[in-house]
Motif scaffolding. Sequence first.
Motif, PDB file in Angstrom:
ATOM      1  N   GLY A   1       0.794  -1.225   0.000  1.00 41.56           N
ATOM      2  CA  GLY A   1       0.000   0.000   0.000  1.00 41.56           C
ATOM      3  C   GLY A   1       0.825   1.274   0.000  1.00 41.56           C
ATOM      4  O   GLY A   1       0.282   2.367   0.136  1.00 41.56           O
ATOM      5  N   THR A   2       2.150   1.149  -0.120  1.00 39.54           N
ATOM      6  CA  THR A   2       2.997   2.337  -0.190  1.00 39.54           C
ATOM      7  C   THR A   2       3.718   2.337  -1.541  1.00 39.54           C
ATOM      8  O   THR A   2       3.686   1.338  -2.264  1.00 39.54           O
ATOM      9  N   ASP A   3       4.386   3.435  -1.844  1.00 39.36           N
ATOM     10  CA  ASP A   3       5.138   3.514  -3.103  1.00 39.36           C
ATOM     11  C   ASP A   3       6.296   2.528  -3.134  1.00 39.36           C
ATOM     12  O   ASP A   3       6.794   2.185  -4.195  1.00 39.36           O
ATOM     13  N   SER A   4       6.746   2.110  -1.968  1.00 38.02           N
ATOM     14  CA  SER A   4       7.892   1.199  -1.951  1.00 38.02           C
ATOM     15  C   SER A   4       7.482  -0.254  -2.178  1.00 38.02           C
ATOM     16  O   SER A   4       8.327  -1.118  -2.351  1.00 38.02           O
ATOM     17  N   TYR A   5       6.162  -0.552  -2.188  1.00 29.97           N
ATOM     18  CA  TYR A   5       5.720  -1.935  -2.403  1.00 29.97           C
ATOM     19  C   TYR A   5       6.301  -2.478  -3.707  1.00 29.97           C
ATOM     20  O   TYR A   5       6.281  -1.799  -4.722  1.00 29.97           O
ATOM     21  N   LYS A   6       6.836  -3.695  -3.653  1.00 33.13           N
ATOM     22  CA  LYS A   6       7.514  -4.272  -4.807  1.00 33.13           C
ATOM     23  C   LYS A   6       6.738  -5.400  -5.482  1.00 33.13           C
ATOM     24  O   LYS A   6       6.539  -5.415  -6.677  1.00 33.13           O
ATOM     25  N   GLY A   7       6.391  -6.431  -4.691  1.00 33.72           N
ATOM     26  CA  GLY A   7       5.838  -7.653  -5.295  1.00 33.72           C
ATOM     27  C   GLY A   7       6.801  -8.800  -5.074  1.00 33.72           C
ATOM     28  O   GLY A   7       7.510  -8.823  -4.062  1.00 33.72           O
ATOM     29  N   VAL A   8       6.843  -9.748  -6.013  1.00 35.31           N
ATOM     30  CA  VAL A   8       7.517 -11.032  -5.781  1.00 35.31           C
ATOM     31  C   VAL A   8       9.003 -10.862  -5.393  1.00 35.31           C
ATOM     32  O   VAL A   8       9.801 -10.283  -6.138  1.00 35.31           O
ATOM     33  N   CYS A   9       9.324 -11.395  -4.235  1.00 35.67           N
ATOM     34  CA  CYS A   9      10.621 -11.158  -3.595  1.00 35.67           C
ATOM     35  C   CYS A   9      11.820 -11.508  -4.477  1.00 35.67           C
ATOM     36  O   CYS A   9      12.806 -10.770  -4.506  1.00 35.67           O
ATOM     37  N   HIS A  10      11.761 -12.613  -5.214  1.00 38.68           N
ATOM     38  CA  HIS A  10      12.963 -13.058  -5.951  1.00 38.68           C
ATOM     39  C   HIS A  10      13.263 -12.181  -7.156  1.00 38.68           C
ATOM     40  O   HIS A  10      14.367 -12.212  -7.686  1.00 38.68           O
ATOM     41  N   VAL A  11      12.274 -11.430  -7.611  1.00 39.35           N
ATOM     42  CA  VAL A  11      12.514 -10.482  -8.692  1.00 39.35           C
ATOM     43  C   VAL A  11      12.819  -9.115  -8.072  1.00 39.35           C
ATOM     44  O   VAL A  11      13.615  -8.339  -8.600  1.00 39.35           O
ATOM     45  N   ALA A  12      12.223  -8.849  -6.929  1.00 39.19           N
ATOM     46  CA  ALA A  12      12.474  -7.582  -6.233  1.00 39.19           C
ATOM     47  C   ALA A  12      13.910  -7.503  -5.713  1.00 39.19           C
ATOM     48  O   ALA A  12      14.528  -6.437  -5.743  1.00 39.19           O
ATOM     49  N   LEU A  13      14.449  -8.609  -5.255  1.00 38.88           N
ATOM     50  CA  LEU A  13      15.808  -8.598  -4.680  1.00 38.88           C
ATOM     51  C   LEU A  13      16.848  -8.071  -5.682  1.00 38.88           C
ATOM     52  O   LEU A  13      17.600  -7.157  -5.342  1.00 38.88           O
ATOM     53  N   PRO A  14      16.897  -8.601  -6.915  1.00 40.45           N
ATOM     54  CA  PRO A  14      17.834  -8.012  -7.881  1.00 40.45           C
ATOM     55  C   PRO A  14      17.518  -6.555  -8.207  1.00 40.45           C
ATOM     56  O   PRO A  14      18.421  -5.732  -8.276  1.00 40.45           O
ATOM     57  N   GLU A  15      16.225  -6.257  -8.383  1.00 36.63           N
ATOM     58  CA  GLU A  15      15.858  -4.878  -8.725  1.00 36.63           C
ATOM     59  C   GLU A  15      16.375  -3.903  -7.676  1.00 36.63           C
ATOM     60  O   GLU A  15      16.754  -2.777  -7.993  1.00 36.63           O
ATOM     61  N   GLU A  16      16.373  -4.326  -6.430  1.00 34.08           N
ATOM     62  CA  GLU A  16      16.795  -3.438  -5.341  1.00 34.08           C
ATOM     63  C   GLU A  16      18.273  -3.599  -4.997  1.00 34.08           C
ATOM     64  O   GLU A  16      18.750  -3.053  -3.993  1.00 34.08           O
ATOM     65  N   GLY A  17      19.001  -4.378  -5.786  1.00 32.71           N
ATOM     66  CA  GLY A  17      20.461  -4.439  -5.624  1.00 32.71           C
ATOM     67  C   GLY A  17      20.968  -5.381  -4.542  1.00 32.71           C
ATOM     68  O   GLY A  17      22.094  -5.264  -4.084  1.00 32.71           O
ATOM     69  N   PHE A  18      20.148  -6.369  -4.134  1.00 30.71           N
ATOM     70  CA  PHE A  18      20.588  -7.286  -3.074  1.00 30.71           C
ATOM     71  C   PHE A  18      21.242  -8.563  -3.596  1.00 30.71           C
ATOM     72  O   PHE A  18      21.668  -9.399  -2.816  1.00 30.71           O
ATOM     73  N   THR A  19      21.284  -8.752  -4.894  1.00 31.87           N
ATOM     74  CA  THR A  19      21.873  -9.986  -5.440  1.00 31.87           C
ATOM     75  C   THR A  19      23.264  -9.669  -5.969  1.00 31.87           C
ATOM     76  O   THR A  19      23.429  -9.371  -7.150  1.00 31.87           O
ATOM     77  N   ARG A  20      24.238  -9.737  -5.085  1.00 38.49           N
ATOM     78  CA  ARG A  20      25.598  -9.339  -5.441  1.00 38.49           C
ATOM     79  C   ARG A  20      26.508 -10.563  -5.526  1.00 38.49           C
ATOM     80  O   ARG A  20      26.505 -11.420  -4.625  1.00 38.49           O
ATOM     81  N   PRO A  21      27.302 -10.639  -6.619  1.00 44.01           N
ATOM     82  CA  PRO A  21      28.188 -11.786  -6.804  1.00 44.01           C
ATOM     83  C   PRO A  21      29.083 -12.017  -5.588  1.00 44.01           C
ATOM     84  O   PRO A  21      29.522 -11.057  -4.933  1.00 44.01           O
ATOM     85  N   GLY A  22      29.328 -13.283  -5.298  1.00 45.50           N
ATOM     86  CA  GLY A  22      30.272 -13.643  -4.245  1.00 45.50           C
ATOM     87  C   GLY A  22      29.707 -13.613  -2.840  1.00 45.50           C
ATOM     88  O   GLY A  22      30.374 -14.014  -1.891  1.00 45.50           O
TER      89      GLY A  22
END
Lengths: 191, 437
Positions: free
Chosen positions: B100-121
């Motif tokens: 219900g806020t502007d920060s709402y994303k949706g499906v976590c596994h696609v949101a994680l890369p979009e938000e920069g949490f999937t970093r090599p290593g």
Amino acid sequence: MSKSSEPIKGKAFVLGKNVDTDQIIPAAHLVYSLEDPEERKLYGKYALSGVPSQESGLPQGNIRLTKEGETESEFKIIVASDNFGCGSSREHAPACLEIAGIKAIVTSSYARIFYRNSVDGGFLIPFESFDDLSKEVHTGDELEIDQENHILKNLTQKKEYKIKPLGSVADIVRAGGIFKYARQTGMVAER
Amino acid sequence: MGMTLTEKILAKHSGNDRVSPGDNVWVDVDVLMTHDVCGPPAIGIFHKQFGEDAKVWDKEKFVIIPDHYIFTNDKYANRNVDILRAFAAEQDLPYFYDVGTDSYKGVCHVALPEEGFTRPGEVLFGTDSHTCTAGAFGQFATGIGNTDAAFIMGTGKLWVKVPETMRFVFEGASLPPYLMAKDIILQIIGDIGVDGATYRTMEFTGPGIKALTMEDRMTLTNMAIEAGGKNGVVEPDEVTEAYVKSRTDKPFEKVYSDPDAVYHSEHFYNFEDLVPMIAKPHSPDNKATAEELEGTYLDRAYIGSCTGGKLSDFRAAAEIIRGSKVKLDTYIVPATTEIARALETETIYGTPLIDIFREAGCKIGNASCAACLGGPSDTFGRLNSEEVCISSTNRNYPGRMGSKQAQVYLASPYTVAASAVTGVITDPRVFIQQTVI
Ligand code: SF4
């Protein structure tokens, strides 16, 4: 709960292979609180409710784990074929079985996360058999698991089967889960 | 003797020079993710074990992405989101993507890369089995339960048994126009079975993999769990680096498998030999080619989820659906709000994707998991009785998308779209060849 190495006795509930977490506890039921003492009983009521009826309680089928209107089962040990608990990572799966009164599972193989959750959450003991026993054991047979000698006894059919030792997870199982284990070993402070 | 990418990450994070398959090691966690289904019980265990006043080990490393049961009137489901909200406030968490806020994303596994949490290593754990998706970025990523998550919340650590690695090598300069990453992973799962990679890493490599986009790679690693895998992984390269750097300023260290690393097994594929694949009811390894199933009866088509609800999945579907009316009830569910917005701006021959779907008569839902896992009875697209559905999602065990009487065929977005247009299972090559020529 910490798990003693005393024999585990009780009636068998038999399932086939690839029983996934949606069959163990359908997704629509994942919403109940696991903490509220009354609400959590719903997990016992719906445990294994997603298993197709003809495959529930083999070989006969059409047997429910928990009877209509009840939250605890008369069955204590699940015997199943390969890849038990595949699918999602929901810890509600081993939790609902424990709430339904299941003490142990004996199957030829587990999906990784279900196995891990059973051990780390201290819900029930996941034993592995050497062979697929789901065709040997019948739902309702009286079983006894001799944990010291790694033997599953079918008291009804008067047969015995070797099962695998718990191996590297034994300490966590005996402690009753990852938190108790970590406290015993000093990783997490006692409280 | 060398180490695989996975072994190297686990060695580094456990303070060892080297680790071998079978070792139990305690690793330091870089990111922990949870969502609305498993977050509340994990929070409950965290408080019980560490005390009512306890704080999470590192709030910069803890991410909460509600996504499963969002657009529902189910009172328990809504309460679960409230529990997350209260916890995020209590702990002052910077990465809570509230409903219900502007920060709402949706499906976590696609949101994680979009938000920069999937970093090599790095090491990522999530209370969801498809956390393995992030392996596409050369990260060690796997799903865990609530107790393990609570343990990390308090300590920042978790024990891991070092997995053996199965290596899947792909030849081919690029994906043929009719083939999608979904076809490749359905082929592999069909070949090795739903427990074919249990306790193991699936490493995808070879020139073919290098030619894939990040979204394609995510589709492969996403379904590692459908073969029982602990994680799926792709070595990072320029494609990875470009994506990650566009999403985060955080530094990361790329890790590669050594040439003399030891593998459990090696499996060779060539894109040119592969064709559109389907997993029949009721198991992801129940494989058939789309061609073999041509004409099979269907009631519904569903395009969505972390596997098949990314922008490239909708672009693929729109290429086929454009200019037609769908003959099945067709549900379109973007994985995230970012993708939902892109459906309005991405165009094919000047028409936004969203208009292509609307004009074809598709039903369009809000970014979330929606009917991928059934959910409460009022969930968008849920199979409530004996429907037969073709879906771009990842699981088709009995009852997965709702009713256990329903039947689900898993396929690529191309195949789902082609079937939506004709009303029966259809090999998409019929359509694609037309477009290409
Ligand atoms: S989209 Fe489906 S598979 Fe992906 S996280 Fe949501 S429920 Fe799980």
